[in-house]
Design an enzyme around this catalytic site. Structure first.
Site, PDB file in Angstrom:
ATOM      1  N   GLN D 126       0.823  -1.218   0.000  1.00  0.00           N
ATOM      2  CA  GLN D 126       0.000   0.000   0.000  1.00  0.00           C
ATOM      3  C   GLN D 126       0.852   1.261   0.000  1.00  0.00           C
ATOM      4  O   GLN D 126       1.689   1.446   0.886  1.00  0.00           O
ATOM      5  CB  GLN D 126      -0.880   0.000   1.258  1.00  0.00           C
ATOM      6  N   GLY D 127       0.631   2.146  -0.974  1.00  0.00           N
ATOM      7  CA  GLY D 127       1.395   3.394  -1.039  1.00  0.00           C
ATOM      8  C   GLY D 127       0.541   4.605  -0.735  1.00  0.00           C
ATOM      9  O   GLY D 127       0.197   5.375  -1.649  1.00  0.00           O
ATOM     10  N   SER D 129       0.849   6.542   2.801  1.00  0.00           N
ATOM     11  CA  SER D 129       1.604   7.473   3.650  1.00  0.00           C
ATOM     12  C   SER D 129       2.846   8.002   2.947  1.00  0.00           C
ATOM     13  O   SER D 129       3.442   7.316   2.127  1.00  0.00           O
ATOM     14  CB  SER D 129       2.057   6.773   4.933  1.00  0.00           C
ATOM     15  N   SER D 161       4.556  -1.580   4.381  1.00  0.00           N
ATOM     16  CA  SER D 161       4.766  -2.959   4.840  1.00  0.00           C
ATOM     17  C   SER D 161       4.868  -3.891   3.643  1.00  0.00           C
ATOM     18  O   SER D 161       4.087  -3.782   2.697  1.00  0.00           O
ATOM     19  CB  SER D 161       3.587  -3.432   5.686  1.00  0.00           C
ATOM     20  N   GLU D 244     -14.485  -3.179   5.363  1.00  0.00           N
ATOM     21  CA  GLU D 244     -14.102  -4.251   6.275  1.00  0.00           C
ATOM     22  C   GLU D 244     -13.224  -3.737   7.425  1.00  0.00           C
ATOM     23  O   GLU D 244     -12.156  -4.251   7.721  1.00  0.00           O
ATOM     24  CB  GLU D 244     -13.331  -5.335   5.482  1.00  0.00           C
ATOM     25  N   SER D 379      -4.310   6.512  13.613  1.00  0.00           N
ATOM     26  CA  SER D 379      -3.838   6.436  14.997  1.00  0.00           C
ATOM     27  C   SER D 379      -4.995   6.604  15.974  1.00  0.00           C
ATOM     28  O   SER D 379      -6.092   7.015  15.590  1.00  0.00           O
ATOM     29  CB  SER D 379      -2.817   7.539  15.249  1.00  0.00           C
ATOM     30  N   GLU D 381      -5.345   8.865  18.072  1.00  0.00           N
ATOM     31  CA  GLU D 381      -5.734  10.276  18.081  1.00  0.00           C
ATOM     32  C   GLU D 381      -6.675  10.570  16.910  1.00  0.00           C
ATOM     33  O   GLU D 381      -7.663  11.293  17.062  1.00  0.00           O
ATOM     34  CB  GLU D 381      -4.487  11.172  18.019  1.00  0.00           C
TER      35      GLU D 381
END
Lengths: 365, 393, 365, 393
Positions: D126-127, D129, D161, D244, D379, D381
């Protein structure tokens, strides 16, 4: 509280809510007395959990939970739990056919109120070895000893007492609350209701519940239902506390901003919401487990443990977020805190139920 | 604490302890340990006992009637008073308005007020908060309009502890509507018997009465009762709020609360679920260690203050954590009480019935009343803001 | 760390800090080996806690705490504690005059390193009843059994082993780490150092520390000093973690605001700061108590319990506040977390010390 | 859980359990239980075992190669896989890009990609961030410039990842610099073997390698690999992020983690300080009850979703509390390990030496690696902000 409800239950739930909203004022404006009780009888609430074979409506733990949630929201303080859940449950589970037929009908009609003496001084929430003794004297059975933390005893007609006979066999014995040898010492409870010690000094037994002593194991089943009732009440109280807090923060300004604009306060409210959603789901699961009689002890204990902690957290935060206003008796948040504290302390607090969870075998040691 | 074990301090401690054991009436310490709300009679009685010994204004210099104690002595005095369940001294005269008067007051004000604060012939209360101002103190709106030698005050103050039995109130009032919020405020001393003042009780969630709302309707206050200059009240208020904030951690009283909790837990140790005893003991240990840390930081800070070093975030840290720990102790006490936390009376519970054990008397009330500890005197949120500002600007 | 320091100690503290800043690189760039150890000897650090009568500088727990605080800040990972605090302390407390004179001088000079085998598998932090047995065979004393969680054993010259003789009398026995019957199994520790198991299979004893078995009680005194050393290290590490986090939040922007403008993040940093200030004060008090030998066991145990929890909290929050960056090995915050975890797990974690606090009699039961 | 005890669900559970006991290789479950970082070989091997049974895309409809399970079945499958220590399925193909392709993709894209996701012939990453974008995803700056039939991509993605062993990456790229942050973004599928792409490993605090930074230097991506319309990528990304999310509470895996913790605690029950056992048991009980609540809310939410009702704050609550509880379980595990939490190896600890008990293997690594659980995937937050927005607007 429940994700999916039958049409019938949705109607029940709505009718409870609308009656309480219209007829049951907030603590400051409230009157107590037999009038409410009669109303509860007329509304069918006292018969809700009583089997239909015994003049009841045959409701399950799920129906009781719907009623309890509304009781929590409107801070109902009649001793419903003692008569209509605990004692009705014990009579149903342990009583003879005749006892069931007579006494449950009286309860359903609102004619008699009952209380249950379970705990004793100094043993906290343990009740396995009662020190109240049933003995024979002059051809009758009498009870001696003290029961503590008895809800509803002050105004009850009958009290069920858990006691041991001299051989150590336990049984449920009924005494006349106003009869000889029965003294009821009552003080106000933290949530503005009444809590009593029942001092028995040779009090004659009116009857013993059922015949066989082995029915004692049913106490845990009845308590499981009562725990779900308390938990659902707590969910209603938490939700109301939360709603009032959200409103307050949106209304009130400080440092020229709405309180609800402060990130720290927003996140605090989120933490309250998280607790409530988790509790609601776990309590609903516990109600279904008790209804289905499957893993019901562990389900009820888990819910009570979680609700005990969450209730205190939610109410404490509500007061903190209300600031000084939260500390006054005029607003409801303080009353919700006290009700939630009382719910926690009734029939085993969070601490106790976490230990019970271990003892019920969920946690291997 | 090591820093308190010098011989002269050990001697001082013995002196205080001896005085308390001889002079603190048992019924007073009984009431102080079981009730969140004491009567004027009790508060004044204890104050006067200390006054006769010269100890009624522990933080004051000798010049104005204080004992001239060091920080270490002040802490030891606190600790011994807490251990003996002595009533807490009313802070409004001694800790709040007194220092303002001896620092900024005129000679006439000093003469008129200070001796009666030390002797407690005057009971004082504080008029800062207003409905709607909350933590944003500077937004206050009670007005004082100059009229000859008087100000005419209109408005209302709230959360006024002890107002219903006080003689005087010190108030922040707005004297300049046009100025920035902080710069139009004046600090006044007002005799509560002045016509136009009325007091409405506020019952707190524990069911008791200490809080009040005070109403001012055309109340005439002589200009001689103004502290310092007109419109500079915010400066005096800031001084007041920063004075003697070091003891706010309440570590000494929390030690006493822990001792009570241990008494309760011990009373179960035989009959109760034995498997629970070690878990409770461990939870108590964790709290006791936190109180030790608060005590240690309190003493460090007292000594720092005494050396004349500027205090940075310490007072806020002590207030913030001290109030949280205090609440956690009281919460654990309720947990340990279990079903005994249900019975609740504002007076003492019925005695002689084991179902209402005496150790439970007052514990739940204290828990409820001290729910305000993280709200009053600058809420936890405000303390966080203050410390964050010191860190990040 | 301390509020008031003598001029001498202020100079000591500053010199430690400036040497480490200049000569001790951060984890990524770091070399290990005997060079650092020799430097520590030359700087006098290895002699710091050794009595002046035995070639040492006669420093107290307060001096050690100053060194430890800097070690924590710069993530020093030499096994200083094992040789210069624990073993030097045991030799001083329990050794004969000759043992003290010889061995402490060797330690001070950096000529020999030592390790202390205290714990054993499966008994966590209890060491009261060692299963390692000292027995007589062919006229010499040999040891058999396993010691676990031994710091510094991989590179030590000598190991002190707590063992029981067949009568159950406990003693401190010294073995040659490279001698027969001694196997040292070493793995990396969580904080990137080394931790060993010492497997003794009939290992001959070089000497017994002191003569009398009753000196064993001194172990607790030596451990108190070691606990203060660990706590002061933790305070240094926490402060550095905090400083880096404050910097990061002031530098970094998100949603067009500096991270340090978000109230929730600001308050979180305040919570870190509060923990650090309280720990600092409590650890300083513990150092003074150990120095004065007054209530030192309870003081050291309290500090270690508090620091164990606070260290984890501070480091975890530092990572959370750094977001993804906090999870990389490249930044220091992760290394601080791991060092703080290792400090907690060394010589009793917070859990253990809370229980020990109870056992030391502070909490009546 | 009561809602899962219908006869057909009990039967389904037995079927899954049976399949796992016969088909999950022991060395794979061993590695999955002790290591935070599995190899491509392990992940693909397990995926293909499930693929052969038709279970490799549990949440997909049958049409695209999924089993067409109900929510209850999906939860039961999760639970059994967790209990058996099966490797976690890589989410990037199955849970993320796959549903985007079958919902918004062209027929050609569906045909080209979906079967290879289900079979895991393609490993995806996954790209989203970027360095500097953090939680503020829309501030991304990787650019794609149109050039004939291609886009030319320049920039960098981080926290990717599995990129070091993946075949494809799905990316958000900026195609309109002038527009508002959210409206100039395009969603591209990029073959990692395209010239100009390089991958730098990021070692995480546990010492392992799953994370990477991916660099794009003049990387040509055919426009046929664009999902949907240009500049509408934010819409597809939001769909992806909301798909999901119900199982993010990870309740099933946390139950397994609790079971492991209990095994460790039990191994001490005889030799260890007996007084501690009940306290640990009680702490475990408190966590287990929280996991029960998470499980209950997960199932309620799955059923709600299945009934077609809109989900409000539930997914955020599940992510928020699920990740916190997971961390608390791992933290308590480290506490209970005591001195055994010191030894640390990225491979398995030495076997056969009681000083390095096998139950400790991987536990501290998991604690460290899962420190990210409250950071990744939005996150704590950010989840708080999302829920607060739903409450207050």
């Amino acid at each position: 509280m429940f994700q999916e409800l039958s049409e019938e239950r949705r109607i029940l739930s709505a009718s409870i809510d609308s009656w309480l909203r219209a007829n049951y004022p907030l603590p400051a404006a409230r009157q107590h007395g037999p009038a409410n009780w009669k109303q509860f009888a007329e509304l069918g609430w006292l018969a809700l959990a009583i089997p239909s074979s015994c003049s009841g409506l045959g409701g399950s733990a799920v129906d009781l939970a719907l009623l309890a949630e509304a009781f929590g929201r409107y801070l109902v303080d009649e001793p419903y739990l003692a008569t209509a859940v605990l004692c009705a449950g014990l009579i149903e589970a342990c009583g003879s056919d005749e006892q069931r037929t007579t006494w449950l009908a009286e309860i359903a009609a609102g004619d008699r109120t009952w209380a249950f003496g379970l705990y004793e001084p100094g043993t906290q929430y343990r009740y396995g070895e009662p020190a109240v003794i049933a003995s024979e004297a002059a051809g009758r059975t009498i009870l001696s000893g003290t029961k503590s933390a008895v809800e509803g005893a002050a105004i009850a007609d009958r009290i069920i007492i858990l006691a041991s006979d001299p051989k150590g066999t336990r049984g449920l014995f009924i005494v006349d609350r106003w009869g000889e040898g029965v003294r009821v010492d009552t003080v106000g409870s933290v949530d503005g209701r009444q809590i009593s010690a029942v001092v028995l000094e040779g009090a004659p037994v009116l009857a013993r519940l059922g015949a066989a002593a082995d029915k004692i194991s049913s106490i845990d089943d009845v308590l499981a239902r009562a725990l779900v009732f308390l938990c659902a009440q707590a969910v209603g109280a938490m939700q109301a506390t939360y709603d009032q807090t959200v409103d307050y923060l949106q209304t009130r300004k400080q440092f020229s901003q709405r309180l609800s604009d402060f990130q720290v306060l927003r996140h605090r409210v989120v933490d309250m919401r998280v607790e409530i959603e988790l509790c609601r789901s776990l309590v609903a699961a516990a109600a279904r487990a008790v209804e289905a009689n499957s893993n019901h002890l562990i389900a009820a204990t888990s819910a009570k443990a979680m609700v005990g902690k969450a209730g205190r957290f939610v109410a404490q935060q509500a007061i903190q977020l209300h600031g000084g206003m939260g500390m006054t008796d005029e607003l409801c948040v303080g009353h919700y805190l006290k009700r939630l504290m009382a719910i926690d302390a009734t029939l085993g607090n969070a601490d106790f139920h976490e230990r019970r969870f271990v003892m019920l075998g969920q946690v291997a040691q | 604490m090591n820093l308190l074990s010098k011989p002269e301090l050990l001697e001082f401690r013995a002196e205080v302890r001896g005085f308390l054991s001889e002079n603190l009436p048992a019924e007073l310490s009984d009431r102080a340990s079981c009730h969140a709300h004491l009567s004027r009679e009790d508060i004044v009685a204890w104050h006067k006992i200390l006054y006769r010994r010269g100890w009624s204004a522990p933080s004051w210099p000798k010049e104005f009637g204080g004992p001239g104690w060091s920080g270490a002595q002040r802490y030891i005095f606190e600790e011994e008073c807490a251990a003996a369940d002595a009533p807490v001294l009313s802070p409004f005269g001694i800790t709040m308005v007194g220092p303002v008067i001896y620092t900024f007051g005129t000679p006439a004000q000093k003469q008129a007020f200070l001796p009666k604060i030390v002797s407690m012939d005057h009971v004082w209360c504080q008029g800062f908060s207003e409905p709607g101002s909350g933590s944003d103190l500077a937004s206050l709106s009670t007005r004082a309009v100059s009229d000859g030698d008087d100000y005419v005050v209109n408005g209302t103050k709230i959360w006024t502890s002890e107002a219903h039995y006080s003689d005087w109130i010190f108030c922040l009032v707005r004297t300049d509507q046009g100025a920035k919020p902080q710069s139009g405020i004046t600090f006044l001393l007002i005799d509560l018997r002045t016509p136009g003042i009325s007091v409405r009780p506020i019952i707190s969630i524990d069911g008791g009465h200490s809080l009040n709302q005070v109403f001012f309707e055309d109340v005439r206050v002589p200009k001689g009762n103004r502290i310092g200059e007109e419109n500079r009240g915010w400066t005096y208020a800031k001084f007041l709020l920063s004075y003697e904030r070091i003891l706010t951690a309440d570590a000494a009283r929390s030690k006493r609360r822990l001792a009570r909790l241990k008494e309760i837990a011990s009373s179960f140790a035989t009959g109760w679920l034995l498997t629970e005893a070690p878990c409770v003991a461990k939870r108590i240990a964790a709290l006791e260690i936190e109180v030790m840390a608060l005590e240690s930081l309190t003493i460090d800070t007292l000594l720092k203050d005494e050396r004349g070093e500027a205090l940075a975030v310490e007072p806020s840290i002590l207030k913030l954590r001290g109030s949280e720990v205090l609440q956690r102790i009281l919460e654990l006490t309720c947990d340990v009480l279990g079903p005994d936390a249900l019975a609740y009376e504002h007076r003492v519970l019925p005695k002689g019935n084991a179902a209402f054990p005496t150790y439970a008397a007052g514990r739940v009330e204290e828990y409820l009343y001290r729910r305000a500890a993280t709200i009053y005197g600058g809420s936890s949120e405000v303390q966080h803001n203050i410390i964050a500002k010191a860190i990040f600007g």
